[in-house]
Design a protein around this motif. Structure first.
Motif, short mmCIF file in Angstrom:
data_model
loop_
_atom_site.label_atom_id
_atom_site.label_comp_id
_atom_site.label_asym_id
_atom_site.label_seq_id
_atom_site.Cartn_x
_atom_site.Cartn_y
_atom_site.Cartn_z
N GLU A 47 0.95 3.68 2.01
CA GLU A 47 1.42 4.02 3.35
C GLU A 47 2.74 3.33 3.66
O GLU A 47 3.52 3.79 4.48
N ARG A 48 2.97 2.19 3.01
CA ARG A 48 4.19 1.42 3.26
C ARG A 48 5.20 1.61 2.12
O ARG A 48 6.15 0.84 2.00
N LYS A 88 0.84 -1.19 0.00
CA LYS A 88 0.00 0.00 0.00
C LYS A 88 0.88 1.25 0.00
O LYS A 88 2.04 1.20 0.40
N ARG A 122 0.30 0.24 -4.83
CA ARG A 122 -1.04 -0.30 -5.01
C ARG A 122 -2.06 0.84 -5.05
O ARG A 122 -2.03 1.74 -4.22
N GLY A 123 -2.96 0.80 -6.02
CA GLY A 123 -4.00 1.81 -6.15
C GLY A 123 -3.63 2.94 -7.09
O GLY A 123 -4.49 3.72 -7.48
#
Length: 119
Positions: free
Chosen positions: A19-20, A17, A24-25
């Motif tokens: 945040e990490r 993600k 993704r996205g």
């Protein structure tokens, strides 16, 4: 017939993600497809840094330093984006009749299936 082509808008559907530190996205346009390796290069996704050794060209200018560019990701980790809903979707094919210069031809055409939930 290929499901994803150069110039398509795709979304990364797997990996870490944001945040990490992952992608993704993220959505981007396909810049290149590497058919033999089943990989695609997507604009703005999977940036890597490459350190190149300092050298000299024929004109005497210095080359080298740190370059950042998009690295390829596997084609199974991206999905085509539906133009109407802007969500990732599956790709289908249908056979259509085209009339060009008075000649009928049957052509396979890609279309985005109805996208429900995010893939």
């Amino acid at each position: 017939m290929a499901k994803i082509k150069k110039g398509d808008l795709v979304q990364v559907i797997s990996g870490a993600k944001p945040e990490r530190g992952g992608d993704r996205g993220k959505q981007g346009k396909v810049l290149e497809i590497l058919v033999e390796q089943n990989r695609v290069i997507v604009e703005g996704v999977n940036y890597v840094t490459k350190h190149t050794r300092v050298g000299q060209t024929q004109r005497g200018t210095k080359t080298g330093g740190i370059e950042t560019f998009e690295a390829p990701i596997h084609i199974s980790n991206v999905a085509l984006v539906d133009p109407s809903s802007k969500k990732p979707t599956r790709v289908g094919h249908r056979v259509e009749e085209q009339v060009k210069d008075g000649v009928k031809r049957t052509v396979r055409v890609r279309f985005a299936k109805k996208s429900g939930k995010d893939l």
